[in-house]
Design a protein around this motif. Structure first.
Motif, PDB file in Angstrom:
ATOM      1  N   GLN A   1       8.520 -80.262  36.788  1.00  0.00           N
ATOM      2  CA  GLN A   1       9.112 -80.807  35.461  1.00  0.00           C
ATOM      3  C   GLN A   1       8.642 -80.321  34.187  1.00  0.00           C
ATOM      4  OE1 GLN A   1       9.750 -85.384  35.715  1.00  0.00           O
ATOM      5  NE2 GLN A   1       8.277 -85.142  37.366  1.00  0.00           N
ATOM      6  N   ALA A   2       9.406 -79.965  33.285  1.00  0.00           N
ATOM      7  CA  ALA A   2       9.079 -79.629  31.961  1.00  0.00           C
ATOM      8  C   ALA A   2       8.926 -80.811  31.047  1.00  0.00           C
ATOM      9  CB  ALA A   2      10.180 -78.926  31.212  1.00  0.00           C
ATOM     10  N   SER A   3       8.057 -80.399  29.995  1.00  0.00           N
ATOM     11  CA  SER A   3       7.721 -81.920  29.230  1.00  0.00           C
ATOM     12  C   SER A   3       8.907 -82.219  28.536  1.00  0.00           C
ATOM     13  CB  SER A   3       6.702 -81.532  28.108  1.00  0.00           C
ATOM     14  OG  SER A   3       5.439 -81.255  28.662  1.00  0.00           O
ATOM     15  N   THR A   4       9.202 -83.676  28.215  1.00  0.00           N
ATOM     16  CA  THR A   4      10.372 -83.940  27.512  1.00  0.00           C
ATOM     17  C   THR A   4      10.659 -83.685  26.267  1.00  0.00           C
ATOM     18  OG1 THR A   4       9.278 -85.994  27.099  1.00  0.00           O
ATOM     19  CG2 THR A   4      10.818 -85.896  29.170  1.00  0.00           C
ATOM     20  N   ALA A   5       9.671 -83.357  25.390  1.00  0.00           N
ATOM     21  CA  ALA A   5       9.688 -82.845  24.054  1.00  0.00           C
ATOM     22  C   ALA A   5       8.379 -82.114  23.602  1.00  0.00           C
ATOM     23  CB  ALA A   5      10.332 -83.891  23.243  1.00  0.00           C
ATOM     24  N   ALA A   6       8.516 -81.373  22.670  1.00  0.00           N
ATOM     25  CA  ALA A   6       7.210 -80.766  22.004  1.00  0.00           C
ATOM     26  C   ALA A   6       6.007 -81.945  21.640  1.00  0.00           C
ATOM     27  CB  ALA A   6       7.564 -80.038  20.872  1.00  0.00           C
ATOM     28  N   GLY A   7       5.183 -81.682  22.213  1.00  0.00           N
ATOM     29  CA  GLY A   7       3.921 -82.472  21.838  1.00  0.00           C
ATOM     30  C   GLY A   7       4.041 -83.909  23.026  1.00  0.00           C
ATOM     31  N   ALA A   8       4.914 -83.989  23.952  1.00  0.00           N
ATOM     32  CA  ALA A   8       5.028 -85.263  24.624  1.00  0.00           C
ATOM     33  C   ALA A   8       4.006 -84.917  25.600  1.00  0.00           C
ATOM     34  CB  ALA A   8       6.434 -85.560  25.310  1.00  0.00           C
ATOM     35  N   ASN A   9       3.612 -83.415  26.187  1.00  0.00           N
ATOM     36  CA  ASN A   9       2.548 -83.283  27.041  1.00  0.00           C
ATOM     37  C   ASN A   9       3.059 -83.828  28.484  1.00  0.00           C
ATOM     38  OD1 ASN A   9       1.904 -81.501  24.994  1.00  0.00           O
ATOM     39  ND2 ASN A   9       0.089 -82.594  24.746  1.00  0.00           N
ATOM     40  N   ASN A  10       3.971 -84.202  29.081  1.00  0.00           N
ATOM     41  CA  ASN A  10       4.291 -84.762  30.169  1.00  0.00           C
ATOM     42  C   ASN A  10       5.001 -84.212  31.269  1.00  0.00           C
ATOM     43  OD1 ASN A  10       6.514 -84.780  29.092  1.00  0.00           O
ATOM     44  ND2 ASN A  10       7.182 -86.895  29.213  1.00  0.00           N
ATOM     45  N   GLY A  11       4.956 -82.842  31.229  1.00  0.00           N
ATOM     46  CA  GLY A  11       5.383 -81.850  32.330  1.00  0.00           C
ATOM     47  C   GLY A  11       4.524 -82.090  33.543  1.00  0.00           C
ATOM     48  N   ALA A  12       4.921 -81.583  34.736  1.00  0.00           N
ATOM     49  CA  ALA A  12       4.180 -81.927  35.863  1.00  0.00           C
ATOM     50  C   ALA A  12       4.850 -80.898  37.005  1.00  0.00           C
ATOM     51  CB  ALA A  12       4.444 -83.382  36.388  1.00  0.00           C
ATOM     52  N   VAL A  13       3.818 -80.994  37.900  1.00  0.00           N
ATOM     53  CA  VAL A  13       3.951 -80.103  39.307  1.00  0.00           C
ATOM     54  C   VAL A  13       3.283 -80.871  40.516  1.00  0.00           C
ATOM     55  CG1 VAL A  13       3.780 -78.036  40.688  1.00  0.00           C
ATOM     56  CG2 VAL A  13       3.781 -77.782  38.277  1.00  0.00           C
ATOM     57  N   ALA A  14       4.148 -81.004  41.461  1.00  0.00           N
ATOM     58  CA  ALA A  14       3.786 -81.811  42.723  1.00  0.00           C
ATOM     59  C   ALA A  14       3.944 -80.821  44.090  1.00  0.00           C
ATOM     60  CB  ALA A  14       4.304 -83.269  42.776  1.00  0.00           C
ATOM     61  N   LEU A  15       3.102 -81.128  44.860  1.00  0.00           N
ATOM     62  CA  LEU A  15       3.390 -80.374  46.097  1.00  0.00           C
ATOM     63  C   LEU A  15       3.553 -81.518  47.298  1.00  0.00           C
ATOM     64  CD1 LEU A  15       3.560 -77.550  47.431  1.00  0.00           C
ATOM     65  CD2 LEU A  15       1.002 -77.482  47.519  1.00  0.00           C
ATOM     66  N   TRP A  16       4.163 -81.472  48.100  1.00  0.00           N
ATOM     67  CA  TRP A  16       4.105 -82.049  49.289  1.00  0.00           C
ATOM     68  C   TRP A  16       3.826 -81.041  50.531  1.00  0.00           C
ATOM     69  CZ3 TRP A  16       7.176 -83.503  45.506  1.00  0.00           C
ATOM     70  CH2 TRP A  16       6.971 -84.845  45.077  1.00  0.00           C
ATOM     71  N   ILE A  17       3.106 -81.303  51.605  1.00  0.00           N
ATOM     72  CA  ILE A  17       3.172 -80.331  52.771  1.00  0.00           C
ATOM     73  C   ILE A  17       3.571 -81.363  54.017  1.00  0.00           C
ATOM     74  CG2 ILE A  17       1.995 -78.754  54.329  1.00  0.00           C
ATOM     75  CD1 ILE A  17       0.237 -78.052  51.560  1.00  0.00           C
ATOM     76  N   ASP A  18       4.682 -81.322  54.847  1.00  0.00           N
ATOM     77  CA  ASP A  18       4.896 -82.058  55.927  1.00  0.00           C
ATOM     78  C   ASP A  18       5.068 -83.539  55.505  1.00  0.00           C
ATOM     79  OD1 ASP A  18       5.053 -79.888  57.471  1.00  0.00           O
ATOM     80  OD2 ASP A  18       2.831 -80.148  58.140  1.00  0.00           O
ATOM     81  N   GLN A  19       5.663 -83.571  54.033  1.00  0.00           N
ATOM     82  CA  GLN A  19       5.844 -84.986  53.516  1.00  0.00           C
ATOM     83  C   GLN A  19       4.710 -85.728  53.211  1.00  0.00           C
ATOM     84  OE1 GLN A  19       8.882 -86.638  56.316  1.00  0.00           O
ATOM     85  NE2 GLN A  19      10.107 -86.818  54.514  1.00  0.00           N
ATOM     86  N   ALA A  20       3.469 -84.919  53.129  1.00  0.00           N
ATOM     87  CA  ALA A  20       2.525 -85.830  52.569  1.00  0.00           C
ATOM     88  C   ALA A  20       2.224 -85.358  51.107  1.00  0.00           C
ATOM     89  CB  ALA A  20       1.263 -85.381  53.668  1.00  0.00           C
ATOM     90  N   ALA A  21       1.575 -85.889  50.321  1.00  0.00           N
ATOM     91  CA  ALA A  21       1.371 -85.402  49.004  1.00  0.00           C
ATOM     92  C   ALA A  21       0.048 -84.665  49.223  1.00  0.00           C
ATOM     93  CB  ALA A  21       1.132 -86.551  48.196  1.00  0.00           C
ATOM     94  N   ALA A  22       0.349 -83.181  48.649  1.00  0.00           N
ATOM     95  CA  ALA A  22      -0.717 -82.299  48.596  1.00  0.00           C
ATOM     96  C   ALA A  22      -1.600 -81.972  47.573  1.00  0.00           C
ATOM     97  CB  ALA A  22      -0.249 -80.850  49.293  1.00  0.00           C
ATOM     98  N   GLY A  23      -1.085 -82.678  46.419  1.00  0.00           N
ATOM     99  CA  GLY A  23      -1.714 -82.774  44.945  1.00  0.00           C
ATOM    100  C   GLY A  23      -0.790 -82.533  44.076  1.00  0.00           C
ATOM    101  N   SER A  24      -0.974 -82.639  42.635  1.00  0.00           N
ATOM    102  CA  SER A  24      -0.051 -82.446  41.651  1.00  0.00           C
ATOM    103  C   SER A  24      -0.824 -82.432  40.195  1.00  0.00           C
ATOM    104  CB  SER A  24       0.688 -84.191  41.360  1.00  0.00           C
ATOM    105  OG  SER A  24      -0.311 -85.088  41.014  1.00  0.00           O
ATOM    106  N   VAL A  25      -0.143 -81.701  39.396  1.00  0.00           N
ATOM    107  CA  VAL A  25      -0.628 -81.542  37.904  1.00  0.00           C
ATOM    108  C   VAL A  25       0.189 -82.340  37.026  1.00  0.00           C
ATOM    109  CG1 VAL A  25      -0.981 -79.656  36.293  1.00  0.00           C
ATOM    110  CG2 VAL A  25      -1.347 -79.048  38.777  1.00  0.00           C
ATOM    111  N   THR A  26      -0.445 -83.047  35.998  1.00  0.00           N
ATOM    112  CA  THR A  26       0.022 -83.610  35.299  1.00  0.00           C
ATOM    113  C   THR A  26      -0.075 -83.367  33.871  1.00  0.00           C
ATOM    114  OG1 THR A  26      -1.364 -85.662  35.440  1.00  0.00           O
ATOM    115  CG2 THR A  26       0.560 -85.777  36.848  1.00  0.00           C
TER     116      THR A  26
END
Length: 186
Positions: free
Chosen positions: A99-124
């Motif tokens: 996900q991209a951040s919703t606006a300049a300065g919002a700093n709410n972009g993210a990346v999440a990874l799942w492996i075999d439907q189990a959460a494997a980490g995220s960046v927020t």
């Protein structure tokens, strides 16, 4: 995908168009690929246009283990990654949510990874409001070294522009690689 040298081998989709939220899911099997411990390469990348990568899934050999992680690029062109997650030498479902951040300065972009439907980490808290996804690549995408050889398997690619998980089918596909790309007839 047969890896015989350092040349990238991948499929590319130009179907995403200026996406601010993007999800992808595919099956990946390392298939006992030969890699030197510490070697890594990218198996998935999403781009703004066709040249600026903004999200990636990286695969590596660490001792006797295979591992995956995902990363997202911020507006200052720095990457932040999820932790490495050990996978077995078998087929796995890999799902990515960017996900991209919703606006300049919002700093709410993210990346999440799942492996075999189990959460494997995220960046927020990514400051990535200027990043969009227009192109994605899947395969032995980039970063191959001379010690990496043999065949890895990809199948069942699916992508969406929605906020819910793609999930998996009841089981991994029984028959991998029936199309010309998938059986190394590029």
């Amino acid at each position: 995908v047969a890896i015989t040298n350092t040349t990238a081998r991948f499929v590319q989709s130009l179907l995403p168009t200026a996406e601010k939220h993007y999800r992808a899911r595919f099956s990946f099997d390392p298939n006992t690929i030969t890699m030197t411990s510490g070697s890594a390469h990218f198996i998935f990348r999403g781009f703004t246009g066709t040249a600026t990568d903004v999200v990636q899934v990286e695969f590596r050999r660490n001792g006797a283990n295979y591992e995956l992680r995902a990363g997202g690029r911020n507006d200052a062109s720095a990457y932040t990654y999820t932790p490495w997650t050990v996978i077995t030498d078998a087929a796995h479902w890999v799902e990515l949510d960017w996900q991209a951040s919703t606006a300049a300065g919002a700093n709410n972009g993210a990346v999440a990874l799942w492996i075999d439907q189990a959460a494997a980490g995220s960046v927020t808290n990514l400051d990535n409001d200027t990043r969009l996804i227009d192109t994605v690549t899947l395969g032995a995408v980039n970063g191959l070294d001379t010690g990496t050889t043999d065949t890895v398997y990809f199948d069942a690619f699916e992508d969406r522009r929605v906020h819910t998980t793609i999930g998996t089918e009841a089981s991994l596909p029984d028959r991998l690689f029936t199309h010309s790309f998938e059986n190394n007839s590029l």
